[in-house]
Design a protein around this motif. Structure first.
Motif, PDB file in Angstrom:
ATOM      1  N   UNK A  60      16.278 130.020 136.863  1.00  0.00           N
ATOM      2  CA  UNK A  60      17.484 130.850 136.801  1.00  0.00           C
ATOM      3  C   UNK A  60      18.704 129.984 137.134  1.00  0.00           C
ATOM      4  N   UNK A  61      19.644 129.896 136.178  1.00  0.00           N
ATOM      5  CA  UNK A  61      20.856 129.099 136.350  1.00  0.00           C
ATOM      6  C   UNK A  61      22.055 130.029 136.191  1.00  0.00           C
ATOM      7  N   UNK A  62      22.998 129.928 137.141  1.00  0.00           N
ATOM      8  CA  UNK A  62      24.203 130.769 137.089  1.00  0.00           C
ATOM      9  C   UNK A  62      25.474 129.940 137.156  1.00  0.00           C
ATOM     10  N   UNK A  63      26.535 130.430 136.519  1.00  0.00           N
ATOM     11  CA  UNK A  63      27.838 129.769 136.564  1.00  0.00           C
ATOM     12  C   UNK A  63      28.919 130.819 136.731  1.00  0.00           C
ATOM     13  N   UNK A  64      29.954 130.459 137.485  1.00  0.00           N
ATOM     14  CA  UNK A  64      31.043 131.392 137.781  1.00  0.00           C
ATOM     15  C   UNK A  64      31.843 131.708 136.519  1.00  0.00           C
ATOM     16  N   UNK A  65      32.242 132.998 136.375  1.00  0.00           N
ATOM     17  CA  UNK A  65      33.092 133.415 135.273  1.00  0.00           C
ATOM     18  C   UNK A  65      34.579 133.278 135.601  1.00  0.00           C
ATOM     19  N   UNK A  66      34.881 133.091 136.876  1.00  0.00           N
ATOM     20  CA  UNK A  66      36.293 133.101 137.290  1.00  0.00           C
ATOM     21  C   UNK A  66      37.097 131.996 136.623  1.00  0.00           C
ATOM     22  N   UNK A  67      36.523 130.786 136.549  1.00  0.00           N
ATOM     23  CA  UNK A  67      37.285 129.685 135.974  1.00  0.00           C
ATOM     24  C   UNK A  67      37.564 129.930 134.488  1.00  0.00           C
ATOM     25  N   UNK A  68      36.554 130.377 133.785  1.00  0.00           N
ATOM     26  CA  UNK A  68      36.747 130.647 132.357  1.00  0.00           C
ATOM     27  C   UNK A  68      37.753 131.779 132.147  1.00  0.00           C
ATOM     28  N   UNK A  69      37.666 132.832 132.973  1.00  0.00           N
ATOM     29  CA  UNK A  69      38.599 133.937 132.838  1.00  0.00           C
ATOM     30  C   UNK A  69      40.011 133.528 133.228  1.00  0.00           C
ATOM     31  N   UNK A  70      40.128 132.663 134.213  1.00  0.00           N
ATOM     32  CA  UNK A  70      41.453 132.178 134.593  1.00  0.00           C
ATOM     33  C   UNK A  70      42.101 131.422 133.445  1.00  0.00           C
ATOM     34  N   UNK A  71      41.348 130.535 132.820  1.00  0.00           N
ATOM     35  CA  UNK A  71      41.883 129.798 131.677  1.00  0.00           C
ATOM     36  C   UNK A  71      42.249 130.741 130.532  1.00  0.00           C
ATOM     37  N   UNK A  72      41.447 131.785 130.370  1.00  0.00           N
ATOM     38  CA  UNK A  72      41.747 132.763 129.321  1.00  0.00           C
ATOM     39  C   UNK A  72      43.035 133.526 129.628  1.00  0.00           C
ATOM     40  N   UNK A  73      43.223 133.905 130.880  1.00  0.00           N
ATOM     41  CA  UNK A  73      44.449 134.608 131.260  1.00  0.00           C
ATOM     42  C   UNK A  73      45.678 133.716 131.101  1.00  0.00           C
ATOM     43  N   UNK A  74      45.537 132.446 131.396  1.00  0.00           N
ATOM     44  CA  UNK A  74      46.648 131.511 131.184  1.00  0.00           C
ATOM     45  C   UNK A  74      47.033 131.482 129.705  1.00  0.00           C
ATOM     46  N   UNK A  75      46.027 131.430 128.838  1.00  0.00           N
ATOM     47  CA  UNK A  75      46.303 131.451 127.394  1.00  0.00           C
ATOM     48  C   UNK A  75      47.011 132.746 126.995  1.00  0.00           C
ATOM     49  N   UNK A  76      46.556 133.878 127.538  1.00  0.00           N
ATOM     50  CA  UNK A  76      47.177 135.155 127.202  1.00  0.00           C
ATOM     51  C   UNK A  76      48.640 135.176 127.629  1.00  0.00           C
ATOM     52  N   UNK A  77      48.938 134.674 128.831  1.00  0.00           N
ATOM     53  CA  UNK A  77      50.323 134.661 129.291  1.00  0.00           C
ATOM     54  C   UNK A  77      51.205 133.770 128.416  1.00  0.00           C
ATOM     55  N   UNK A  78      50.676 132.610 128.053  1.00  0.00           N
ATOM     56  CA  UNK A  78      51.453 131.727 127.187  1.00  0.00           C
ATOM     57  C   UNK A  78      51.687 132.356 125.812  1.00  0.00           C
ATOM     58  N   UNK A  79      50.675 133.051 125.303  1.00  0.00           N
ATOM     59  CA  UNK A  79      50.858 133.733 124.025  1.00  0.00           C
ATOM     60  C   UNK A  79      51.913 134.833 124.128  1.00  0.00           C
ATOM     61  N   UNK A  80      51.893 135.586 125.229  1.00  0.00           N
ATOM     62  CA  UNK A  80      52.886 136.649 125.412  1.00  0.00           C
ATOM     63  C   UNK A  80      54.298 136.071 125.492  1.00  0.00           C
ATOM     64  N   UNK A  81      54.460 135.014 126.262  1.00  0.00           N
ATOM     65  CA  UNK A  81      55.777 134.386 126.372  1.00  0.00           C
ATOM     66  C   UNK A  81      56.225 133.807 125.032  1.00  0.00           C
ATOM     67  N   UNK A  82      55.296 133.131 124.356  1.00  0.00           N
ATOM     68  CA  UNK A  82      55.645 132.558 123.059  1.00  0.00           C
ATOM     69  C   UNK A  82      56.024 133.611 122.034  1.00  0.00           C
ATOM     70  N   UNK A  83      55.256 134.722 121.999  1.00  0.00           N
ATOM     71  CA  UNK A  83      55.571 135.793 121.042  1.00  0.00           C
ATOM     72  C   UNK A  83      56.918 136.436 121.362  1.00  0.00           C
ATOM     73  N   UNK A  84      57.202 136.640 122.645  1.00  0.00           N
ATOM     74  CA  UNK A  84      58.494 137.210 123.029  1.00  0.00           C
ATOM     75  C   UNK A  84      59.638 136.309 122.586  1.00  0.00           C
TER      76      UNK A  84
END
Length: 452
Positions: free
Chosen positions: A167-191
């Motif tokens: 059984x191998x596990x990895x944290x989702x927080x880092x991937x989700x953090x990077x995803x949220x950063x992308x979402x914020x940049x997309x929102x700012x860029x679209x605005x």
């Protein structure tokens, strides 16, 4: 104060063009925003799926590789390779589940700590999934200390049965953090892009409307100059005719030409958007009486009716009534033939006793340049002012009834010609009644205007 005065001095046509410019800017920005939102949503969705796929591939490959590093020997699970394997050293959470047939799995090896694993119920669920699929399974389950992890469980075979699972596990927080950063940049860029699109759209629409604004300005200037240049010689002509002792017919023709020029210029300014009709509550019956009394030869015209209140422009309605009465006098039979004007709620009728207008031509006479004398079978009034054959007076310019129809439509009404009972022609000017007919009273500020 200066801005307010400038805004109030704008012509209706210019104001409409500016509203159109703002609407075009809004539509341009809205369309751009809609397209960017769709593209951003697709990008966010693709990024989320890509990150999840990459994460699953990482933990799945690591779990599969470690499951091949351990083995069973005579029913004994050997875990020694896990201490030296690079895959094991790079795992955030690593555990080995071993189970005897018929019993719940037990945890044999945990890195870094037991609290990093899910609770026992979830471990049992993972184990059952491995037994059912007989391959690597991927699940999302929180750890006992509250962390959100993505797990991969790969089977370890003991001969023909699955005896353990890595059984191998990895944290989702880092991937989700990077995803949220992308979402914020997309929102700012679209605005930022929408703001740029709005600015560009406003600039382009302004440049596109400059010729229209320039043309409107030139047209308004022309109409103003035409009104001045036409009214001045007409006024001078009237003075010359009066001093020269000319006939009353000449004076009537000058007055009629002056009213015609005024009506045509008002129509041109309104159709060009340089002027708007001033619709106010007014007494229609009083306006009709005053208009008829101002006609040079009103002795043959009788007015009857009842108090009626409508919303309208006094000058335009007076022009329409005047044109109807003059048209009836000109084409309604011999000189001095009676003309009856009747005022009813929302209706003004003018009856003459002429030959009328053929049914097929009753709409055509409302067109510009067409007179009743042009219709088939119509007879004109005989006499000095009839315009009949042998007379020097003109029979009309063909603008009178066209102005009547235009005034009616401007007031959301209608104008038509019908046969009068007993012979003759009946011209109708229909207007929407006032929403507050009870407000009609004998007191008024001016001819036909309801007092406040």
């Amino acid at each position: 104060m200066i801005r307010r005065d400038r805004a109030s001095s704008l012509s209706p046509a210019v104001a409409r063009l500016r509203r159109t410019r703002r609407l075009m800017t809004l539509l341009f920005a809205s369309t751009t925003a809609a397209c960017l939102v769709v593209l951003a949503a697709v990008a966010v969705r693709i990024d989320a799926l890509s990150r999840r796929s990459g994460l699953d591939h990482e933990v799945g490959s690591r779990a599969t590789g470690l499951s091949r590093a351990v083995w069973f020997d005579a029913g004994t699970l050997h875990l020694e390779p896990l201490r030296e394997d690079e895959l094991a050293q790079g795992a955030q959470v690593l555990a080995v589940l071993e189970a005897v047939p018929g019993q719940a799995p037990s945890v044999r090896h945990v890195v870094p700590a037991r609290s990093g694993l899910p609770d026992q119920d979830r471990l049992d669920h993972v184990w059952r999934s491995v037994l059912e699929d007989q391959g690597t399974v991927l699940v999302s389950a929180p750890s006992a200390d509250g962390g959100r992890l993505r797990w991969a469980a790969a089977p370890v075979w003991d001969d023909d049965r699955i005896g353990a699972a890595v059984l191998v596990g990895t944290e989702l927080a880092r991937s989700e953090h990077d995803h949220q950063v992308l979402v914020r940049w997309l929102a700012l860029g679209c605005t930022a892009l929408v703001c740029c699109a709005a600015a560009v759209g406003h600039l382009l629409s302004g440049r596109a409307m400059r010729p229209a604004l320039r043309g409107l300005g030139q047209q308004e200037q022309f109409l103003a100059e035409a009104a001045h240049e036409l009214r001045t010689p007409l006024a001078t002509l009237r003075l010359v005719v009066e001093r020269g002792g000319s006939s009353d017919e000449a004076l009537r023709l000058v007055d009629r030409l002056s009213r015609l020029v005024t009506g045509l210029l008002a129509r041109a300014r309104m159709e060009a958007g340089a002027q708007q009709a001033e619709l106010i509550p007014l007494r229609l019956d009083q306006l009709v009486e005053t208009t008829v009394e101002e006609l040079p030869d009103h002795d043959s015209v009788t007015v009857s009716g009842e108090p009626v209140v409508v919303h309208g422009d006094p000058d335009l309605l007076a022009q329409a009534v005047r044109n109807l009465v003059e048209n009836a006098q000109r084409h309604g039979g011999p000189a001095g033939s009676p003309v009856e004007v009747t005022v009813a709620p929302g209706l003004v009728t003018v009856r003459d006793h002429g030959a009328g207008v053929p049914l097929a031509d009753r709409e055509r006479v409302f067109a510009r340049g067409v007179t009743r004398g042009d219709t088939r079978g119509a007879t004109t009034r005989s006499g000095p002012a009839s315009g009949a054959e042998g007379s020097d007076a003109p029979s009309g310019t063909g603008a009178g009834l066209a102005i009547v129809r235009w005034v009616a439509e401007l007031h959301h009404g209608s104008a038509r010609l019908t046969d009068a009972p007993g012979g003759g022609l009946l011209a109708e000017l229909r207007l929407p009644p006032s929403p507050s007919p009870a407000s009609s009273s004998s007191s008024h500020e001016g001819p036909g205007t309801v007092g406040a």
